[in-house]
Design an enzyme around this catalytic site. Structure first.
Site, mmCIF file in Angstrom:
data_model
loop_
_atom_site.group_PDB
_atom_site.id
_atom_site.type_symbol
_atom_site.label_atom_id
_atom_site.label_comp_id
_atom_site.label_asym_id
_atom_site.label_seq_id
_atom_site.Cartn_x
_atom_site.Cartn_y
_atom_site.Cartn_z
ATOM 1 N N GLU A 10 -2.231 -18.828 -6.867
ATOM 2 C CA GLU A 10 -1.436 -18.561 -5.654
ATOM 3 C C GLU A 10 -0.398 -17.479 -5.936
ATOM 4 O O GLU A 10 0.289 -17.527 -6.971
ATOM 5 C CB GLU A 10 -0.763 -19.862 -5.225
ATOM 6 C CG GLU A 10 -0.620 -20.016 -3.740
ATOM 7 C CD GLU A 10 -1.958 -20.210 -3.031
ATOM 8 O OE1 GLU A 10 -2.514 -19.206 -2.541
ATOM 9 O OE2 GLU A 10 -2.429 -21.354 -2.961
ATOM 10 N N HIS A 11 -0.315 -16.538 -5.016
ATOM 11 C CA HIS A 11 0.600 -15.388 -5.144
ATOM 12 C C HIS A 11 0.278 -14.579 -6.399
ATOM 13 O O HIS A 11 1.161 -14.024 -7.037
ATOM 14 C CB HIS A 11 2.074 -15.834 -5.117
ATOM 15 C CG HIS A 11 2.473 -16.323 -3.756
ATOM 16 N ND1 HIS A 11 2.868 -15.466 -2.754
ATOM 17 C CD2 HIS A 11 2.489 -17.567 -3.214
ATOM 18 C CE1 HIS A 11 3.130 -16.181 -1.654
ATOM 19 N NE2 HIS A 11 2.891 -17.452 -1.902
ATOM 20 N N ASP A 32 -2.626 -12.553 -6.056
ATOM 21 C CA ASP A 32 -3.576 -11.519 -5.611
ATOM 22 C C ASP A 32 -2.924 -10.159 -5.397
ATOM 23 O O ASP A 32 -3.620 -9.153 -5.376
ATOM 24 C CB ASP A 32 -4.386 -11.969 -4.374
ATOM 25 C CG ASP A 32 -3.568 -12.145 -3.111
ATOM 26 O OD1 ASP A 32 -2.322 -12.214 -3.186
ATOM 27 O OD2 ASP A 32 -4.188 -12.222 -2.035
ATOM 28 N N GLY A 92 -1.876 -22.215 7.850
ATOM 29 C CA GLY A 92 -1.986 -21.475 6.599
ATOM 30 C C GLY A 92 -3.398 -21.506 6.038
ATOM 31 O O GLY A 92 -3.613 -21.305 4.847
ATOM 32 N N LEU A 93 -4.386 -21.757 6.903
ATOM 33 C CA LEU A 93 -5.777 -21.762 6.445
ATOM 34 C C LEU A 93 -6.485 -20.470 6.883
ATOM 35 O O LEU A 93 -7.704 -20.425 7.026
ATOM 36 C CB LEU A 93 -6.509 -23.009 6.961
ATOM 37 C CG LEU A 93 -5.891 -24.344 6.508
ATOM 38 C CD1 LEU A 93 -6.600 -25.522 7.164
ATOM 39 C CD2 LEU A 93 -5.942 -24.491 4.980
ATOM 40 N N ASP A 114 -7.447 -13.759 1.253
ATOM 41 C CA ASP A 114 -7.892 -14.476 2.447
ATOM 42 C C ASP A 114 -9.103 -13.799 3.084
ATOM 43 O O ASP A 114 -10.095 -14.448 3.435
ATOM 44 C CB ASP A 114 -6.766 -14.573 3.479
ATOM 45 C CG ASP A 114 -5.505 -15.192 2.897
ATOM 46 O OD1 ASP A 114 -5.599 -15.775 1.801
ATOM 47 O OD2 ASP A 114 -4.451 -15.077 3.532
ATOM 48 N N TYR A 121 7.544 -13.509 2.488
ATOM 49 C CA TYR A 121 6.367 -13.107 1.713
ATOM 50 C C TYR A 121 6.557 -11.687 1.178
ATOM 51 O O TYR A 121 6.350 -11.422 -0.008
ATOM 52 C CB TYR A 121 5.130 -13.175 2.615
ATOM 53 C CG TYR A 121 3.833 -12.852 1.911
ATOM 54 C CD1 TYR A 121 3.080 -13.848 1.320
ATOM 55 C CD2 TYR A 121 3.369 -11.542 1.829
ATOM 56 C CE1 TYR A 121 1.894 -13.554 0.667
ATOM 57 C CE2 TYR A 121 2.195 -11.234 1.174
ATOM 58 C CZ TYR A 121 1.457 -12.247 0.603
ATOM 59 O OH TYR A 121 0.283 -11.945 -0.046
HETATM 60 C C1 GLA Z 1 -1.244 -15.448 1.861
HETATM 61 C C2 GLA Z 1 -1.746 -14.028 1.672
HETATM 62 C C3 GLA Z 1 -2.684 -13.923 0.468
HETATM 63 C C4 GLA Z 1 -2.059 -14.552 -0.773
HETATM 64 C C5 GLA Z 1 -1.489 -15.930 -0.458
HETATM 65 C C6 GLA Z 1 -0.718 -16.504 -1.609
HETATM 66 O O1 GLA Z 1 -2.285 -16.296 2.212
HETATM 67 O O2 GLA Z 1 -2.425 -13.587 2.828
HETATM 68 O O3 GLA Z 1 -3.049 -12.581 0.249
HETATM 69 O O4 GLA Z 1 -1.087 -13.702 -1.310
HETATM 70 O O5 GLA Z 1 -0.630 -15.905 0.677
HETATM 71 O O6 GLA Z 1 -1.551 -16.758 -2.686
#
Ligand code: GLA
Length: 389
Positions: free
Chosen positions: A33-34, A36, A126-127, A175, A225
């Protein structure tokens, strides 16, 4: 479902012509997570819920959009010649952004479209409902206008580009990549610095993936973010003065510990620590899964939650409560906040015979502590974006 959407399409836009149907899934990230936007690894999978699209070319420059999720907005019109985001355009800013991005990337869209969508991803969860809409639109443009050379990866990249440049969220590739490239019963082990990927079967012989929706979305998600992204960039610049790296994903934990003194700001140091450790954790977690060590995979998920809570600070009281409740329940192999953060969902691996108790116990305690219900989805891993008919 498709019959209903086709009927609605005829009713809203009128029948006739060649009408096609498509689907692009939402995603859940299992670990990574975080990472990418830090050149690290991610491990998401596509879900069987997502966004359906019914589309037909027009013979003018008009775009007509209709969503069954926002019926009160009615048909929203726009023009190919005037692709600019606006507040009034609401959800249509996402498909408009993809039309805009196609033009920017040199794919000239020759004429307009009638476009109806319906999504069954819970909103604000958040999906990745927005990424699925972007990927859906990219696939439709490719297919309807015959841009045959465009790959699924490119559709994902165009979706990300549209989100970054048209819709103002500086998201990474995870995503859109998961929505475009998903594969049934597999998660995607993706190296975001090269876009090399590998499908890893998610074999949970006696367990299920359960998503718990906290039903909160704290405001300023996009700006927080973007702040995290900037803090990671600041840390990277300072590290680059002392070590030869391209991204935070290039560092091992030991290398980070050796060089972290170069990062002057304590907050930036914590952010970078998460990015480095989370990337290494993801590599270890996938290795554990390949060895069928689901317990170790789950343990690493729990560590991820703590890191997202304490070092990256993208959790919130509601998702912390969900994770902490889950950790106490026998049969829960791992549980953590998933996605961008500041609300949204947790993802848990729960033994089959504990699923009922999990939903019951977490559900009741959450309601007591937070004041509203959580929602639970026992999910299946599905395929990526595709044309249906
Ligand atoms: C959101 C962003 C992704 C990723 C996640 C955290 O979903 O769209 O690119 O950075 O947060 O992992």
């Amino acid at each position: 479902m498709l019959d209903m959407l086709r009927e609605k399409f005829d009713e809203v836009f009128g029948p006739g012509g060649e009408i096609r149907a498509y689907f692009a899934p939402g995603r859940v990230n299992l670990i990574g997570e975080h990472t990418d936007y830090n050149g690290g690894h991610v491990f998401p999978c596509a879900l069987t819920i997502g966004t359906y699209g019914i589309a037909r070319k027009r013979n003018d420059d008009t775009l007509r959009f209709y969503s069954l999720n926002f019926e009160a907005m009615g048909v929203v019109e726009s023009s190919l010649l005037e692709l600019v985001p606006s507040e009034a355009a609401g959800w249509t800013n996402y498909p408009k952004g993809v039309f805009w991005a196609f033009e920017k990337k040199g794919y000239k869209v020759p004429c307009g479209m009638d476009y109806l969508i319906y999504g069954n991803i819970p909103s604000g969860s958040g999906l990745s409902s927005s990424a699925s809409l972007e990927v859906l639109t990219g696939l439709i443009l490719k297919d309807l206008y015959g841009f045959d050379a465009i790959t699924q990866t490119e559709i994902a990249l165009i979706g990300q580009y549209s989100e970054n440049q048209f819709n103002g969220c500086n998201c990474g590739i995870m995503d859109q990549f998961a929505s475009a490239m998903g594969k049934k019963d597999c998660a995607i082990f993706l190296d975001t610095s090269t876009l090399q990927y590998e499908y890893a079967p998610v074999v949970l012989p006696d367990a299920k993936l359960v998503i718990t929706n906290s039903k909160v979305k704290h405001s300023l998600v996009d700006s927080a973010y973007n702040d995290r992204r900037r803090e990671c960039e600041t840390a990277l610049k300072e590290l680059q003065a002392v070590t030869d790296i391209q991204t935070l994903g290039d560092l091992t934990e030991e290398e980070f510990e050796r060089h972290k003194g170069a990062i002057s700001d304590e907050i930036c140091r914590k952010r970078a620590k998460h990015a480095v450790y989370e990337n290494q954790r993801t590599i270890k977690a996938v290795a554990a899964l390949k060895e069928n060590d689901v317990e170790e995979f789950g343990r690493l998920m729990n560590v991820t939650h703590v890191s997202l809570r304490d070092d990256f600070e993208v959790s919130c009281p509601e998702t912390d409560i969900l994770a902490e409740l889950a950790w106490k329940i026998p049969g829960v192999i791992g549980s953590r906040i998933t996605g961008g953060g500041f609300g949204g969902c947790t993802v848990s691996i729960v033994k089959n015979d504990a699923v009922e108790a999990f939903i019951d116990t977490v559900g009741k305690a959450y309601k007591e502590q937070v004041g509203h219900d959580a929602e639970f989805y026992v999910v299946e891993i599905g395929d990526g974006a595709r044309r249906l008919v």
